[in-house]
Motif scaffolding. Structure first.
Motif, short mmCIF file in Angstrom:
data_model
loop_
_atom_site.label_atom_id
_atom_site.label_comp_id
_atom_site.label_asym_id
_atom_site.label_seq_id
_atom_site.Cartn_x
_atom_site.Cartn_y
_atom_site.Cartn_z
N HIS A 104 -1.88 0.26 -4.04
CA HIS A 104 -0.57 0.06 -4.66
C HIS A 104 0.42 -0.64 -3.74
O HIS A 104 1.34 -1.31 -4.21
CB HIS A 104 0.01 1.40 -5.13
CG HIS A 104 -0.62 1.91 -6.38
ND1 HIS A 104 -0.24 1.50 -7.63
CD2 HIS A 104 -1.65 2.79 -6.57
CE1 HIS A 104 -0.98 2.11 -8.55
NE2 HIS A 104 -1.84 2.89 -7.92
N ILE A 105 0.24 -0.48 -2.43
CA ILE A 105 1.17 -1.13 -1.50
C ILE A 105 1.04 -2.64 -1.61
O ILE A 105 2.04 -3.37 -1.71
CB ILE A 105 0.91 -0.65 -0.06
CG1 ILE A 105 1.22 0.85 0.07
CG2 ILE A 105 1.75 -1.44 0.94
CD1 ILE A 105 0.82 1.46 1.37
N VAL A 106 -0.21 -3.13 -1.60
CA VAL A 106 -0.44 -4.56 -1.77
C VAL A 106 -0.03 -4.99 -3.17
O VAL A 106 0.59 -6.04 -3.36
CB VAL A 106 -1.93 -4.91 -1.51
CG1 VAL A 106 -2.22 -6.37 -1.88
CG2 VAL A 106 -2.29 -4.66 -0.06
N GLY A 107 -0.35 -4.14 -4.17
CA GLY A 107 0.04 -4.44 -5.55
C GLY A 107 1.54 -4.62 -5.69
O GLY A 107 2.01 -5.54 -6.38
N ILE B 273 -5.83 -5.28 -9.49
CA ILE B 273 -5.30 -5.58 -8.14
C ILE B 273 -4.94 -4.29 -7.43
O ILE B 273 -5.27 -4.09 -6.25
CB ILE B 273 -4.07 -6.52 -8.24
CG1 ILE B 273 -4.49 -7.89 -8.77
CG2 ILE B 273 -3.38 -6.66 -6.88
CD1 ILE B 273 -3.35 -8.85 -9.00
N ASN B 274 -4.27 -3.37 -8.15
CA ASN B 274 -3.93 -2.07 -7.55
C ASN B 274 -5.17 -1.28 -7.17
O ASN B 274 -5.22 -0.66 -6.10
CB ASN B 274 -3.07 -1.25 -8.53
CG ASN B 274 -1.64 -1.73 -8.60
OD1 ASN B 274 -1.09 -2.20 -7.63
ND2 ASN B 274 -1.04 -1.63 -9.78
N ASP B 275 -6.18 -1.30 -8.04
CA ASP B 275 -7.42 -0.55 -7.77
C ASP B 275 -8.18 -1.14 -6.58
O ASP B 275 -8.73 -0.40 -5.76
CB ASP B 275 -8.32 -0.54 -9.00
CG ASP B 275 -7.73 0.28 -10.15
OD1 ASP B 275 -6.81 1.08 -9.87
OD2 ASP B 275 -8.17 0.12 -11.30
N ASP B 276 -8.22 -2.47 -6.50
CA ASP B 276 -9.01 -3.13 -5.45
C ASP B 276 -8.32 -3.13 -4.10
O ASP B 276 -8.96 -2.98 -3.06
CB ASP B 276 -9.31 -4.59 -5.84
CG ASP B 276 -10.28 -4.69 -7.01
OD1 ASP B 276 -10.91 -3.67 -7.34
OD2 ASP B 276 -10.39 -5.77 -7.61
N ILE C 215 -2.00 -16.16 -3.69
CA ILE C 215 -1.17 -15.43 -2.73
C ILE C 215 -2.09 -14.92 -1.62
O ILE C 215 -3.18 -14.43 -1.90
CB ILE C 215 -0.47 -14.23 -3.39
CG1 ILE C 215 0.46 -14.70 -4.50
CG2 ILE C 215 0.30 -13.41 -2.37
CD1 ILE C 215 0.98 -13.56 -5.34
N THR C 216 -1.63 -15.01 -0.37
CA THR C 216 -2.39 -14.44 0.74
C THR C 216 -1.60 -13.30 1.35
O THR C 216 -0.48 -13.48 1.82
CB THR C 216 -2.68 -15.50 1.82
OG1 THR C 216 -3.38 -16.59 1.23
CG2 THR C 216 -3.54 -14.91 2.94
N ILE C 217 -2.18 -12.10 1.29
CA ILE C 217 -1.56 -10.91 1.89
C ILE C 217 -2.59 -10.24 2.79
O ILE C 217 -3.66 -9.85 2.32
CB ILE C 217 -1.07 -9.92 0.80
CG1 ILE C 217 0.05 -10.56 -0.03
CG2 ILE C 217 -0.57 -8.63 1.45
CD1 ILE C 217 0.55 -9.69 -1.14
N LEU D 60 6.51 -10.57 -5.10
CA LEU D 60 6.45 -12.00 -4.82
C LEU D 60 6.35 -12.83 -6.10
O LEU D 60 7.04 -13.85 -6.26
CB LEU D 60 5.25 -12.29 -3.91
CG LEU D 60 5.04 -13.74 -3.48
CD1 LEU D 60 6.25 -14.30 -2.79
CD2 LEU D 60 3.82 -13.86 -2.57
N LEU D 61 5.52 -12.37 -7.04
CA LEU D 61 5.36 -13.10 -8.30
C LEU D 61 6.65 -13.09 -9.12
O LEU D 61 6.99 -14.08 -9.76
CB LEU D 61 4.20 -12.51 -9.11
CG LEU D 61 2.80 -12.71 -8.52
CD1 LEU D 61 1.76 -12.04 -9.39
CD2 LEU D 61 2.47 -14.18 -8.33
#
Length: 367
Positions: free
Chosen positions: A266-269, A260-263, A326-328, A275-276
């Protein structure tokens, strides 16, 4: 005739100002402590006036955040950003600097959105001598010309002058506030004294705000997820070595979280993890404990739960909460977890041994 009128007007103004001054001095003397009552007609100290106004502004912000029940990180941002606004900075950012773990930017001004902040944070942690100086000394550091400073080694930077400000809570540094100017500026001795006063006020306001909100920002909480951190876990373990009450210890790890961080960065991660974690908290009772063990690993301690049926229900509830998409920023993200659990005292005599067993069981489930 005109001169007489002007003189009369000036005289009236002086009388009015003098009268107001006496009245103000009387009220000030009523408020002040007996020990430090100021002389009746002494002009106020500029530093005191500015500091009181700044402190008042901080309290107003904290009260507004409490009234509106805003998120803790937003409240922290609202309080901290008062300093760069006062200093008329061109940009600013707040870098959290845990002694162990990755440094990362938590907040920043909008004009820094284009920067690869994950890379910048990683670069600073390795070679950012200017930040390390602030972190180690716990004192403000001003660099008038970054190009001439041997402490400055940032590739992605527009800063000509820079000020590093340690943000302290309970005498522990939680991060460094970067204040940047795109032109060369000067900071006077008077301004430096004011900044140090402001830091004392910010420290007090933060402690007051988070204690009032039952969410104290101290060394026991993880700055991102706001659950207990590794230090709090170790303290809990040491305090409950001889505790024989029934507990369930769960060790969980997010699956493929690095991806998730790679794709998505890190901000979204960070947003996803935050949230989780909140979802997991909502899946357990309020008197159960959750610790961020490290990275994307967490330890949960359930109190007085030993029936297998109940444990299975809780585990399924946690997994379902995490699995919900989750939608971000219009991006759909689906996550999952692997976990293992251990019963105390049936399977392990203490929490530490239970975590080891639960960790091994989690690893087997992940495989």
């Amino acid at each position: 005739m005109v001169y007489i009128i002007i003189h009369l007007v000036l005289l009236l103004i002086l009388v009015y100002v003098f009268y107001k001054g006496i009245k103000t001095a009387i009220y000030v003397r009523r408020i002040a402590n007996e020990k430090d009552k100021p002389p009746a007609f002494a002009p106020p100290s500029p530093k005191k006036v500015i500091r009181h106004r700044f402190k008042g502004s901080l309290f107003e912000t904290a009260i507004t955040c409490l009234e509106n029940e805003v998120e803790k990180d937003y409240a922290l941002k609202s309080i901290i950003e008062k300093l760069p606004l006062f200093l008329k900075a061109d940009s600013w950012s707040f870098l959290i600097t845990p002694p162990e773990g990755e440094w990362r930017f938590l907040f920043w001004s909008k004009n820094l959105d284009f920067l690869p902040l994950e890379e910048v944070a990683e670069e600073i942690q390795i070679s950012g001598e200017h930040i390390k100086r602030v972190f180690n000394t716990k004192k403000i550091l001003f660099i008038k010309d970054t190009k001439k400073s041997n402490l400055w080694n940032q590739k992605h930077s527009l800063s000509k002058s820079w000020l590093g400000i340690p943000i302290m809570v309970k005498n522990e540094i939680i991060g460094v506030l970067n204040v940047d100017w795109f032109k060369e500026v000067k900071i006077s001795k008077f301004e430096k004294e004011l900044i140090n006063y402001f830091l004392e006020d910010i420290d007090r306001i933060l402690k007051t705000f988070f204690s009032l909100n039952e969410m104290f920002l101290g060394s026991d909480l993880d700055i991102l997820t706001q659950v207990y951190n590794r230090k709090a876990y170790e303290e809990y373990v040491s305090q409950h070595k001889s505790d024989s009450s029934k507990k369930v210890v769960i060790f969980l790890d997010f699956d493929n979280f690095k991806q998730i961080n790679d794709d998505f960065g890190h901000i979204v991660g960070d947003q996803v993890l935050k949230l989780l974690t909140k979802r997991i908290q909502n899946s357990i009772k309020s008197d159960d404990l959750i610790f961020r063990y490290g990275g994307d690993e967490f330890v949960i301690i359930l109190n007085e739960t030993s029936e297998t049926k109940n444990i299975d229900k809780i585990i399924q509830r946690i997994k379902l909460a995490v699995k919900t998409p989750i939608t971000i920023k219009d991006t759909l993200i689906i996550s999952s977890i692997s976990l293992g659990y251990c019963l105390v005292p049936e399977e392990a005599s203490n929490i530490e041994k239970a975590v080891e067993i639960a960790d091994k069981r989690m690893y087997l489930e992940k495989k």
